[in-house]
Scaffold this motif. Sequence first.
Motif, PDB file in Angstrom:
ATOM      1  N   THR A  44      75.200  32.561  30.601  1.00 36.45           N
ATOM      2  CA  THR A  44      76.189  31.873  31.429  1.00 36.45           C
ATOM      3  C   THR A  44      77.604  32.308  31.048  1.00 36.45           C
ATOM      4  N   ALA A  45      78.518  32.111  31.994  1.00 34.76           N
ATOM      5  CA  ALA A  45      79.938  32.408  31.766  1.00 34.76           C
ATOM      6  C   ALA A  45      80.768  31.275  32.353  1.00 34.76           C
ATOM      7  N   ALA A  46      81.758  30.834  31.582  1.00 34.16           N
ATOM      8  CA  ALA A  46      82.618  29.720  32.004  1.00 34.16           C
ATOM      9  C   ALA A  46      83.928  30.229  32.575  1.00 34.16           C
ATOM     10  N   ILE A  47      84.236  29.780  33.775  1.00 28.70           N
ATOM     11  CA  ILE A  47      85.531  30.082  34.387  1.00 28.70           C
ATOM     12  C   ILE A  47      86.385  28.830  34.203  1.00 28.70           C
ATOM     13  N   ILE A  48      87.292  28.896  33.224  1.00 29.88           N
ATOM     14  CA  ILE A  48      88.135  27.743  32.912  1.00 29.88           C
ATOM     15  C   ILE A  48      89.544  28.040  33.415  1.00 29.88           C
ATOM     16  N   ARG A  49      90.018  27.184  34.316  1.00 30.86           N
ATOM     17  CA  ARG A  49      91.322  27.403  34.941  1.00 30.86           C
ATOM     18  C   ARG A  49      92.286  26.310  34.509  1.00 30.86           C
ATOM     19  N   LYS A  50      93.480  26.724  34.123  1.00 29.79           N
ATOM     20  CA  LYS A  50      94.542  25.781  33.802  1.00 29.79           C
ATOM     21  C   LYS A  50      95.762  26.256  34.568  1.00 29.79           C
ATOM     22  N   ASP A  51      96.265  25.435  35.463  1.00 30.49           N
ATOM     23  CA  ASP A  51      97.322  25.832  36.392  1.00 30.49           C
ATOM     24  C   ASP A  51      96.806  27.043  37.164  1.00 30.49           C
ATOM     25  N   ASN A  52      97.497  28.182  37.088  1.00 27.70           N
ATOM     26  CA  ASN A  52      96.998  29.361  37.801  1.00 27.70           C
ATOM     27  C   ASN A  52      96.473  30.417  36.850  1.00 27.70           C
ATOM     28  N   ARG A  53      96.095  29.992  35.653  1.00 25.19           N
ATOM     29  CA  ARG A  53      95.629  30.942  34.640  1.00 25.19           C
ATOM     30  C   ARG A  53      94.183  30.672  34.265  1.00 25.19           C
ATOM     31  N   PHE A  54      93.504  31.748  33.850  1.00 27.12           N
ATOM     32  CA  PHE A  54      92.095  31.659  33.475  1.00 27.12           C
ATOM     33  C   PHE A  54      91.919  32.005  32.001  1.00 27.12           C
ATOM     34  N   LEU A  55      90.995  31.308  31.358  1.00 26.64           N
ATOM     35  CA  LEU A  55      90.722  31.555  29.944  1.00 26.64           C
ATOM     36  C   LEU A  55      89.890  32.825  29.779  1.00 26.64           C
ATOM     37  N   CYS A  56      90.415  33.758  28.984  1.00 24.20           N
ATOM     38  CA  CYS A  56      89.729  35.004  28.641  1.00 24.20           C
ATOM     39  C   CYS A  56      89.536  34.989  27.133  1.00 24.20           C
ATOM     40  N   ALA A  57      88.333  35.347  26.679  1.00 24.00           N
ATOM     41  CA  ALA A  57      88.018  35.284  25.248  1.00 24.00           C
ATOM     42  C   ALA A  57      87.639  36.674  24.743  1.00 24.00           C
ATOM     43  N   GLN A  58      88.186  37.032  23.578  1.00 26.83           N
ATOM     44  CA  GLN A  58      87.900  38.340  22.986  1.00 26.83           C
ATOM     45  C   GLN A  58      86.826  38.208  21.908  1.00 26.83           C
ATOM     46  N   ARG A  59      85.793  39.046  22.027  1.00 25.30           N
ATOM     47  CA  ARG A  59      84.711  39.028  21.054  1.00 25.30           C
ATOM     48  C   ARG A  59      85.198  39.569  19.715  1.00 25.30           C
ATOM     49  N   LYS A  60      84.675  38.998  18.633  1.00 23.42           N
ATOM     50  CA  LYS A  60      85.017  39.496  17.300  1.00 23.42           C
ATOM     51  C   LYS A  60      84.540  40.938  17.172  1.00 23.42           C
ATOM     52  N   ASP A  61      85.281  41.733  16.383  1.00 23.84           N
ATOM     53  CA  ASP A  61      84.933  43.141  16.205  1.00 23.84           C
ATOM     54  C   ASP A  61      83.520  43.325  15.664  1.00 23.84           C
ATOM     55  N   SER A  62      83.061  42.375  14.852  1.00 25.88           N
ATOM     56  CA  SER A  62      81.745  42.487  14.217  1.00 25.88           C
ATOM     57  C   SER A  62      80.590  42.142  15.155  1.00 25.88           C
ATOM     58  N   SER A  63      80.879  41.574  16.327  1.00 26.52           N
ATOM     59  CA  SER A  63      79.816  41.153  17.243  1.00 26.52           C
ATOM     60  C   SER A  63      79.421  42.295  18.176  1.00 26.52           C
ATOM     61  N   GLU A  64      78.309  42.077  18.888  1.00 28.78           N
ATOM     62  CA  GLU A  64      77.905  43.020  19.926  1.00 28.78           C
ATOM     63  C   GLU A  64      79.026  43.060  20.963  1.00 28.78           C
ATOM     64  N   GLN A  65      79.337  44.221  21.493  1.00 29.95           N
ATOM     65  CA  GLN A  65      80.462  44.383  22.436  1.00 29.95           C
ATOM     66  C   GLN A  65      81.774  43.965  21.752  1.00 29.95           C
ATOM     67  N   GLY A  66      81.890  44.226  20.471  1.00 28.91           N
ATOM     68  CA  GLY A  66      83.057  43.811  19.682  1.00 28.91           C
ATOM     69  C   GLY A  66      84.378  44.278  20.270  1.00 28.91           C
ATOM     70  N   GLY A  67      85.348  43.362  20.318  1.00 32.43           N
ATOM     71  CA  GLY A  67      86.681  43.677  20.828  1.00 32.43           C
ATOM     72  C   GLY A  67      86.810  43.545  22.335  1.00 32.43           C
ATOM     73  N   LYS A  68      85.684  43.503  23.042  1.00 32.74           N
ATOM     74  CA  LYS A  68      85.730  43.374  24.510  1.00 32.74           C
ATOM     75  C   LYS A  68      86.081  41.939  24.889  1.00 32.74           C
ATOM     76  N   TRP A  69      86.607  41.788  26.089  1.00 29.26           N
ATOM     77  CA  TRP A  69      86.965  40.467  26.603  1.00 29.26           C
ATOM     78  C   TRP A  69      85.855  39.957  27.506  1.00 29.26           C
ATOM     79  N   GLU A  70      85.704  38.646  27.557  1.00 30.34           N
ATOM     80  CA  GLU A  70      84.638  38.024  28.341  1.00 30.34           C
ATOM     81  C   GLU A  70      85.069  36.632  28.758  1.00 30.34           C
ATOM     82  N   PHE A  71      84.296  36.087  29.691  1.00 28.58           N
ATOM     83  CA  PHE A  71      84.388  34.662  29.945  1.00 28.58           C
ATOM     84  C   PHE A  71      83.431  34.023  28.951  1.00 28.58           C
ATOM     85  N   PRO A  72      83.848  32.978  28.257  1.00 23.63           N
ATOM     86  CA  PRO A  72      82.974  32.404  27.235  1.00 23.63           C
ATOM     87  C   PRO A  72      81.698  31.828  27.835  1.00 23.63           C
ATOM     88  N   GLY A  73      80.689  31.727  27.015  1.00 20.64           N
ATOM     89  CA  GLY A  73      79.395  31.209  27.445  1.00 20.64           C
ATOM     90  C   GLY A  73      78.331  31.721  26.501  1.00 20.64           C
TER      91      GLY A  73
END
Length: 133
Positions: free
Chosen positions: A10-39
Amino acid sequence: MNSKKRIEVTAAIIRKDNRFLCAQRKDSSEQGGKWEFPGGKIEHGESPEACLERELFEEFNIQATCGKFLCENTHDYGDKIVNLKAYFIDSTQGRFQLLVHKDIKWLTCDTILNLDWAEADLPIVNRLIENSN
């Protein structure tokens, strides 16, 4: 025959005003450093909505209420196939804490594509931009 593992996520689309939450994966994780919607991965017997509410608590220590379904995307990463279901989050309570991510940003649709997105999330980013126009 070697069949690839299929993962329901799953992926969460979290909106506050006109902005969306983007989360960066830790470098040590799979797809490290990439951005994602959390979930995260849907557990056996769990609904996608319940999964998102659980994952947001585990990842940010917030209480969230899952809302409307946006879209889903299936991406083949080579070693596995990820089926990603994106939902809007109606509300959140609590202060975001980075428990599993390296960074978060709140971005508008006109700057969101500047990030280096995980491939499975990219079609969802594009759908979000289409919907906001």
